[in-house]
Structures are given as C-alpha cells and as structure tokens.
Design an enzyme around this catalytic site. Sequence first.
Site, mmCIF file in Angstrom:
data_model
loop_
_atom_site.group_PDB
_atom_site.id
_atom_site.type_symbol
_atom_site.label_atom_id
_atom_site.label_comp_id
_atom_site.label_asym_id
_atom_site.label_seq_id
_atom_site.Cartn_x
_atom_site.Cartn_y
_atom_site.Cartn_z
ATOM 1 N N GLY A 273 1.133 -1.281 0.399
ATOM 2 C CA GLY A 273 0.082 0.176 -0.285
ATOM 3 C C GLY A 273 0.980 1.395 0.322
ATOM 4 N N GLU A 274 2.237 0.812 0.559
ATOM 5 C CA GLU A 274 2.930 2.436 0.580
ATOM 6 C C GLU A 274 3.435 3.048 -0.665
ATOM 7 O OE1 GLU A 274 6.059 1.940 3.306
ATOM 8 O OE2 GLU A 274 4.711 1.378 4.747
ATOM 9 N N SER A 275 3.620 4.515 -1.021
ATOM 10 C CA SER A 275 3.858 4.354 -2.452
ATOM 11 C C SER A 275 5.077 3.927 -2.704
ATOM 12 C CB SER A 275 3.339 5.451 -2.207
ATOM 13 O OG SER A 275 4.070 6.927 -1.521
ATOM 14 N N ILE B 106 5.491 0.844 -3.967
ATOM 15 C CA ILE B 106 4.331 0.658 -5.222
ATOM 16 C C ILE B 106 5.929 1.022 -6.716
ATOM 17 C CG2 ILE B 106 2.746 1.082 -6.583
ATOM 18 C CD1 ILE B 106 0.648 1.501 -4.556
#
Length: 1442
Positions: free
Chosen positions: A663-665, A668
């Site tokens: 979920g962390e940018s 990603i």
Amino acid sequence: MGHLKMQLQTGLNGTEDQYEHCGAGYLNKTTVACMINAEIGAVLAVMRRNVRWGVHYMSDDDQSEHFLVQSLKALRRQIFSWQNEWHAINPALYLQPFLDVIQSDETGAPITGVALSSVYKILTMDVIDQYTVNVGDTVHLVVDAVTSCRFEVTDSGSEEVVLMKILQVLLACVKGKTSVVLSNQHICTIVNTCFRIVHQAGTKGELLQRIARCTMHELVRCIFSHLQHIDNTECAIINGSATSKQETNGVNNEHALASGQLENGRLNSACDAQSLSTGMASSTATLVTECVIGENAATITGVNGTDPHELQLMIEPYGVPCMVEIFHFLCSLLNVAEHMGANPRSNTITFDEDVPLFALTLINSAVELGGPSFRDHPTLLSLIQDELFHNLMQFGLSMSPLVLSMVCSIVLNLYHHLRTELKLQLEAFFSCVVLRLAQSKYGASYQQQEVVMEAIVDFCRQKTFAVEMYANFDCDISCSNVFEDIANLLSKSAFPVNNPLSSIHILALDGLIAVMQGMAERIGSGSLGSEQFPVNFEEYAPFWMEKCNNFGDPNDWVPFVRRRKYIKRRLMIGADHFNRDDKKGLEFLQETHLLPSKLDAQSVACFLRYTAGLDKNLIGDYLGNHDEFCVQVLHEFARTFDFEDMSLDTALRVFLESFRLPGESQKIHRVLEAFSERYYEQSPHILANMDAALVLSYSIILLNTDHHNVQVKKKMTEEDFIRNNRHINAGNDLPREFLSEIYHSICKNEIRTTPEAGFGFPEMTPSRWISLMHKSKQTAPFIVSDSRAHLDYDMFVTLSGSTIAAISVVFDNAENEEVYQTCMDGFLVVAKISAYYHLENLLDDLVVCLCKFITILDPLSVEESVLAFGDNTKARMATETVFTIANRYGDYIRTGWRNILDSILVFHKLGLLPPQLATDAVDKSQVTAETGHVKPNSNFLPATHLQYSTPKRPSGLIGRFSQLLSLGVEEARFVPTEEQLAAHQQATQTIHKCHIDSILSESKFLQAESLLHLARALISAGAQPLKGNRISEDEGTSVFCLELLVAITLNNRDRVGLLWPGVYEHISNIVQSSVITCTLVEKAIFGLLRICHRLLPYKENITDELLRSLQLVLKLDARVADAYYEQITREVSLLVKANASHIRSQFGWRTISSLLSITARHLEASEAGFDTLRFIMSDGAHLLPVNYILCVDIARQFAESRVGLVDRSLIALDLMAGSVNCLEKWSNNAKQAAKDEEVEKVLQGIGEMWFRLVQGLRKVCLDQREEVRNHALLSLQNCMTGAIGTHLPHDLWITCFDQVIFTLLDDLLEIVRSHSQKDYRNIEGTLIITLKLLFNVFLQLLLELSQLAAFCKLWEGVLVRIEKSLQVKIWGRRSEKLQELVPELLKNTLLVMKSEGVLAQSSGSGENSFLELTWRHVKNIAPSLQSEVFPQQDLEQPAQTD
C-alpha cells in the site's frame, strides 16, 4: 487443412465404367423412378389443394401453369425415359424441382413440408452416394436450398412441421454417404441453420424444441466423430479467428456482444432482426406472415474479409476448419449466456440453466467423440485450454445443479482424453471450483455440494487419478496439494458432525474407498515405498533447477517427484515460518540446505516466486522493502517472468498475481520500477523507453483503483485515461487504439490489489486466469502414471489415518446394510494395503477400530447376548471383517491381537465357538489315548479327542434350552421363538464364516514378530492368578487362553524357541501360585507335558530346556500333586516311551528320574512309573551312561518300596542286575574305539556306575522282606561276578569290599543283634548267602587282589568278618549252620590261596607277617585249619631252611 481421408473420385461425369465397382449396391432403376414419381405426385396433390395452384386455362397466358408445377410435370415425363443408371445421372435433374418448391416464397407450409419430405426420402434411400455423378454440386444445391427455405406461415402447427423437416433433411445430409463431399462452409451453414431453429423453437411447441435440440446434438456428434479420422496436419490458422485472438490476448477479447452479434459475422441469431439479447428461451412477440430462413442470417463461416486462402479452406471437404468454427461458436454461446439479460417474464432459474446447459451438452458431445484427437490439432486444443476451460471455471460456480453436473462431466472427459495438455487448468478447476463448492463456508448450497462430491468420486474412480494428482501437483513446488486437499475434503465430509448420515457422507466415503481400491489393485506391481529411496540434502542445490530427464520413464520421474516432494514439504515448513517471521523462515531453509548458507538475491527471489503457501501480502511487503538486499531480490524476482509478446496490462496482471501490491507509495514505485525494467527489456514494442512503461503502469494502477473502487463516484472515462497518458512515450503520444484497448481491459477485469482474507481455495479471477495461461506454457509436463504402485506408499501414509477414522464414523452412524458392506470393503482394502507396506501400527489401529463394534452387551445374560448378536447386522459384519483381516494379514498385526483375542473370548463365553478351536492340527494317529484313564474334563485333552457337537455343551440358546428340559417339571421351560432361533443361527453362521480356528492352525505361517504378539496377548488375557485358596471367578477365560497358547505352541514346533520363554513363564506362574486343585492348574500341568511330549522329537536343541520345565511338577503343592500324580505319571510314561531316544543329556534324565522316583511311593502312580522304568532298563534298550546311575537309583527305590507286590521289587532287582551287561558292552566298545587315555577314562566312569549299582543292591539286601533280601544278594553276586570281565580298576574292588561286602555283613550282624526275629525272618540264611558271596568274589579276584598293597588289609577284613560271623548269636544262640559253613568256606579259601601261591611259607618278613596274620585269626575261627591246610611236612620245610 486437414480433411476426411477418403479419395473422392474426380470427373464425376465420366462413363458408367467408372461406377461398375459399386453398381451392385444401388436400387433398381425402375424402383427409383417410381419412387420419385410418387413424390412428384404427392407435391402436386398438395399444391392443387390451394386456389393459387388450382384450375388454369391454356388460352389465357396470364393463367398458364406456374413454373413450379411445370418443372414437376416435366420431371414426371422424363424420369421413365432416362437410359443411364441412376448413379450416372446428375441428381440435380430430379432434385431441382423439389428444391425450387422449397425455396419459393409463394408456397405454403404444407407444400414446403411435402417437398422437404421428398428430398429427405431421396437422400435416405441411397439413391445418391459419393460416387454419383456431380454429387458435390448437388449436395451444395440441397444445402443452399434447405438453409434458405421460404414459405408462407398459415398456422403455427404447419410452421413447426416445416422446421422439423428442415432439421431432418440437414441431418440426413450430414449423416448420409454424401457427407464426404460437404465442404467446411456447408457444415458451418447447416449447424448455423439448425441453431437458429433451436432459437426459434423457444417460441414454439415443446416437441419442436426437443427435436431441434436433439438434431443439434446429432449434428455435433456426427461432425466430431470424424475428428479421429482426420489427418493431424493443419496448413494455417484462420486469420482473425477467435483462436488467434485468444492466443494473443487471453480473455481480453470482448465476450459481451452488442445487439446479440457475435464477432467476425459468425452468427446473427435474430429472426427478422430480433436482437439476441431478448434471450433464446424467451418468447418472440413478433408475428410474421412468413418465416425467412437464409436472408440476413450470419453463418458460422469463420471467414473474415475475402482472404483467398481462407475462402479456399472453407470450400474444401469438411474437416478441422469447420470444427474449429463450430467449437468456437459453442464456447461463444457460453459467453453470450453469461452476458445476456433475462426477459422479465421468464423464470430466472430456467433461463440460467437453459442456454448454458444446452451449450455445455453440445460441448460434452464434441469432447466425448473427439477424444484424444483434439491434441493433434493445435487450434482446437488451444480453444479447449483457454476459452472453453475458462468458461467451465465460470459456470462451475453456477447455482444450477444441472449446469454444475454437466461442467463436471466435461472436465472428467477432458481429464480422460487430454489431461496431459491441461495440467494447470485441472489444478485450477479443482482448487477454484470443486474444492471451493464442496465446502459450505463458501456459500454453496447442499445441491451444489452433492453434485461436486459426486464429481470428485467419479474422478477418484479413475484408476490413475489419485497418483497423477499427487505426482503432478502435490509433488510440484509451485502447485497446490490437490491430492491432499481432496483427501482432506473427503475425510472431513464423511464425518456426520452432529447431523444424521446423508448422501454427501456416503459419497465422501465412496471417494476415499475408491482411491484405496486403486492402490490395492496396484499392489505388487511397483516399488514398495519411499522408505526405500531416502532423500537427503547434505549440501545446497538450487531447488528450482531440479530437472527430470524423461517424464515418460518411471525410472526417471519417480525418484524425481519423490525428491521434489521432499523439497516441497520443507519449503512448506519454511513458508509457514516465513509467514510468521521472514528471517526465521529463511534461516530454516538455510538449515535444510534449500537456501545457501550465505543468502543471495536469486535464491530468495526463486523461493518467493515458486513456493506455494506463502502469504502474498508478506511477499509484497518484502519485495517493496527499501533494504538493499530486498531491492536486489525484487529485481531478481522480476527476472523470473517472461513478458515476451505480452501486452503491458497482461504482463502487469501476471506480475501482480504472484503477490499483493503493497500500500505504501514508495514500495509501489520500487515494485513497478522493477516490473517496467523487465517488461521493456523483453517487449519494448511501441514503448520508447523504460520510463514510458513505468508511467503507463502507474496509470493502469490508478485506472484500476478508480474504476473498481466503490467509493469513487466519478469514474475515469476513456478520454480521461487517454488524456492522462499524453506525451509519456519519450515526448510522443501512444496510439489511441493501444490505450483504448488497455482502458477497456482494465474496466472489464479488475487487477486485484487488495489483500486476500485468510487462506483457502481462491476464486478464479480474469487476472488469475491470464497468469495461469502464461504459467501453463512453462510448467513441467503432465506425468501420466501406469498401473504400477510408484507413489502409493507416500499417498497411503497421507490418507490412511483419516480414511480409517472416516470409515469408522460412517459405519457407526449408518443404518443401512449396503453402507455397512461399503465400510467393510473399505476396511479390507485399507488392511490389504497396510499389510503390503508393512504398516503394523496402522493395521493395529484398524483392528482396534473394528473391534469396537463387536459389543455383545455384557450386562445381558448369555441367551440375550447371543440373540442380540444375531440380530445386530453391524456387529456381525464387523466380526466377519476383523477375522478376515486376522486370517489374511495376521503377519502384520501386533498389539491388535489383544483386541482380536478379547472378541474371541466374548464368543467363547457365549458358547459360539467350535469345540475344536484349540486343535493343533496333529494327525489323530499321533495323539495318545491316555485320556481314557482320567476323569472327564480334568486335564488338557488332545484337541483331536474333542468332538464338534454343540448340544454336549450347555452354551448358547439351544444348549441351555436342552439343559432346562432336564431340570424337572418344576423348572420353567424356555421355548425359543422362530425369531430367536433365526438369530441364533445367524450368530452361529457368522462365527463359522470367521474361521477363527484358522488363526490358530495357520499360526505356523505367521511372521515371528506377529506370533510373539499373539502369544503375549494370550498370556496377558489368561493371566488370572489364584487368590489364596479361592479360584478366580473368570477361570474359564484363563483356561481357554491357556488351551489356545498350548495349541499355538504345538503348531509352531519349528519356532518353539521363540515362544517357549513366555509360555514357560506363564505356566510356571500358574503352577507355583496354586495351592488347591482347579481346572487351570490341571490344564497347565498337562499342557506342559503335552508340549514336551510332542516337541522332544523335533527340537533337540531345546530338549533340556523342555525337560527342565517338567521340574515345575515337583514344585506343586503337595495336595495338588497328590490329586494329579497318577495322570502325571501316565503322561511322563508316554513321553519317555515316545522320546527316550531323544533324551540324551544327564540333566534331562535327572528330571525324568525325579518324576519317576516319586511314583515308587505313590500307590496309584507306581504301576505306571514302574512300567516306564522297565521300558528304559529292560535289555538295556534305553540305558545310557548319562542315565545309568539315575535308573539304578530309581530301580532301587522300587525294590525297596512296599507299595505293590513283592514281585515288583524282585523285577526291579533283576533290572538292576541285568544292567551290568550294559556296562560290559560299553567297556568292550570303548576298548575297540577309543585311545588308551580315553579307554582309561571311560573305564573309570563305568567303574563308578558299577559301584553305584552294587551299593544300591547292598541297601536292598537289608530289606526286611526275606524274598527281596535274598534276591538282592543273589543280584549283587551276579553283578560282582559279571563285572569281573569288564576290567574294572583293582582299587575299585578294594573299595567295593570295604564299602559294600564288609558293610553289608556288618549291617546284617547288627540287625541280628538289634532286631527281633519277627522283623527279619530267616536272617540266618541271609548271612549264609552273604558269606558265600564274600568268599566267591574273593576267590575269583584272588590273583588280581593279591598283587595290591592293600591285599593284606583286605584279607584281614575278610578274616575279621568270618570271626564275627561265628561268634554272633542269632536270636540268643549260635547258629549251627554258620558253625559248619564258615570253617569249611575258610578252608577252601586257604587251600586255593595256597595253590595259587598267595598263602605260601616264605622266609621274607612280609610273607611271615601275612601268614602270622592269617594263622592268628584262623586259630580263633578253627584251630585245626592250619594243620589241614599245611600238613607237618610243609611246616618243617621252612624250619630246615632256617
């Protein structure tokens, strides 16, 4: 393109000679002409009924006959005038008039129907075949005419008749002989037309609907039945076909068809422009005055555009091209059914079932008939692998049991024919459909669960299914454990938890047993098990690099999959550790050498990529970590994917399917960066650089979130998506079509990025399917197993425990006899496999499980228990099964013997066992008959003396009934009912079927370990010690167990050494603990004797041990021994008589002598004991150096014993005296055979035995009975005189005089002085005999004794005893006989000594002292003897010499 393998004759317009080879099969020319004429007349007759075709006037041109009528009449005029045979006549000439009628829109339904009937008749009467001239063009005309049939609709009934006849004619075209000339286009047109009629039938009567669908089935079956005859060569794949799209785009192609139009113009299934979206099963509201079939109707042609090559394929004789189009069309029906809407007035369930069920049924027919031939045609195979299987996955989750059942049937057929090409598809079907629906937690209805369970059972009944699932999936590190999952499901589903037994429980049990039966049938045809092939990892090796050289050779793939399974088990453990703590998981794998001691990025990446069971969320977090090593792992992870020739969105789906995007940018970004790098490296295509791939990937993720997140109200449009991606391709725009395709693909099929809830059987999403298809190109080949048991051991170990538990629970809860039998079959199969693989613990568990059901209700009385058992089918079947297992697989039963024995004891208490149960299988001729001399039921009778006569035992219902009758009138009479008699008979028959006696009689074939456990079970069950003076209440059980133990011991005489320690200890405990007489002690004693009796001839190595055991008899309590000693002696007598030659040790004979010596003092036993002694000593038959002294001692005891008659004592003395012959014989034999040193040693031993003999006789010489005393003296004399020739040592004679003769005389003299005449009658005569004995022996040994130094002392002893004898007073006065006899005996002795030179006058001091000694004692005895022996002249001689 492939086509039918039939050579069509070219030049169909040739001469008749070309057809001579087939002319015999044609109808008569006139017959055919008449038939066609009749059909013409029929059509004209129907036409005349209509006003339009009524009376016409020749003068009015406008009223002239219609050309249809004219053509029919013209044909009538010509048919009888044709000269050629019918096969040489162009069929178009006589078919065209009928076809014109069919195609005319002016004719009504009745006329068209008759014309169609005429064509059908001509086609089915074999008027036309493949050899008929111009047959190809004719068939083309027929197909075109029928498929474009026009007619006026006057009423619905006529319309339905016409439609049915159209179906009839088209089916005849495909099934007839002329079908070989049909082209691919013809077949597609025929199928298309039939399907449109099926569609129209939805608004017609039920009969038309059924006929239309049956015709469709027949068409499909007929077409695909030719697949196996088609050449497996294909020229090309049709351009633009769904197959080529499928191979490149997977499921991205559009399945939803706008306005009901399938792609590429294959089919417009609307009638008169009616949209398909109205539904095939819904009614058509539009009423038309005519039905036009042919116009505006798209066909299944597969031709897109005007490609000459494709056109050429379609006009060739039909083969693979039309089958591809038809099969694709059938698959498309599923897509249409999935996306179409239902008519609001229609029944939803019916609608959901009708279309897909019809399509699935057609597909199933195609698969059944095409079979393995599909794999020879890649285009058809690819349709099955992708489009068909994906649709099956979707419809497998249908709420309709009918649809689900058909899906399972298709998959079963595909497994049977094409499993080698469908490895991952099958895994997905089981994981995402079967195993998912079979569990109610996923929301499946009971009907769905039942259908799925039936399907699983069907699969399990395939002989190699289980082993192939295990080898291909459970042993593949990247696949799920399909076999274990199915096994666990079946085991769990068989348990009726808090519910009554249902059909699902029975089905699950059937599945388990089917798998087991498959293993049982393979027994003996392969390797035993994985324990023979241990797998150890001593050093690190990349597990993902493991390869098999040849998946077709079991010698290669079996070790490979075993090793791979070993790896997978440890990987799964490592995955479990990793899911809890990634560091501990990696450390565990390093310890097991599955990862290197120093971690590298590639090995960790491959672990994350290929290991099943890892939490995808944790994988995503690990890969997205900013740690340098994790970043390296991420890039190595991306390099494990092959994105070549993939679209970007497809590649991204495949990539993200292996883990869950964090979920962390930042995470990603790192993940997408690694993906973009790998994708651009392999599939740059229109992308300018890696950045373009990264930006577009981000955009796809954003689109996916935007479109599929319910919280986003305003969705991104296609224009928005295109606008957002402007100038990302190195400053340029990407093609609009490219972005549009990505947009629609993402909107239609979501890329799942949210974490999965828990673990279980996942749902098959479009992204997962795309990933699966990509993975299927790289997976290992499907292993096809043969009929050998390569992996059955591993599978059985996995499945056996839960199977036994499941069968047990079902059996416990079942109330149906058929289910009982199923359970029993299952138990037997498990037992067979357990025994084959030597799984003793498992077999014990099985026995314990079965014995639980043999419950004979202890609180009940015997009669009630017998009846309860007879009425209890479950208990009886369990009993038969457990004893079947014991008889068949007893070699591998260990602790289970105790449970089996407990069951036997129950039946024993109920009196259901046969009396001969304890037989030891010995021939009756070998059994002794001593039992007739003992009281009934008082000892252990040989088993063969027992008779199988149930009434003799008051056990069971009938026995007790007879017993009650004998109790008297006052007793209540119990009369059994017919039901009770039937129950008793059933109980008895069940026990008879069990063959319990075989367990004992065949115990000699049991393996040693099993035999030991059986014996221990008997000992344990029979261990009922006596408590003080009270007999145990359960003595009968102990007695029975002891009988069985003895029988087993005797049956295993070759292995008695194995059993004997335990048997002896058990009998010893019984004997030594007994202080009162009881049956148990009795059985123990005589059982012991019987064992010795029977085994001594065969087991010389344990003879002493067996005989030592008889000393237990000597340890009996006096009261117990006295009660049984007569029988004991008889048994010992028989034992000795039968085995005397086998008893060779002194210890053995000492035991025998101890037992016999007691009998000398026992009134009842003395006769048998003495008889045994006579058997041993008579003629020295069984006298041996080792038993000589013992037998002499026993004979002495019998001689001294006053039990019995005097004659017995005299005979005993004769036996003693006669034994001296044996000594002489042994002495002579030793001199001849042995060396001097050995001879001396042997003679010394013989001397000792002789000395013990004469000592024994000396003791008897003091007996109070005159006959015995005197006979003993004579025997003693014989023994002494008889031993002179045996060369006994001279010193022994000196000892004999001192300890035997002198002692005897002294004792006799003492008796005379101290006892009265009443005690010893005629003691004087005894003294006389003794003195004669003394002088006789002395004189015979004079020369030898005179040479000894002790001779003087010996001679003095003789003189002293003579002197005492003269002085003794017998009963108060001197004996006159002694006074006369003694001097005379002395005189004779002196004279002999003189003559032999022993008593000579000599000047030596030694001689003088001897003479002085002699004369000193002679003077005391008889003074005159000196002068009588030595006259005066003899005495003077020495004086002169002096």
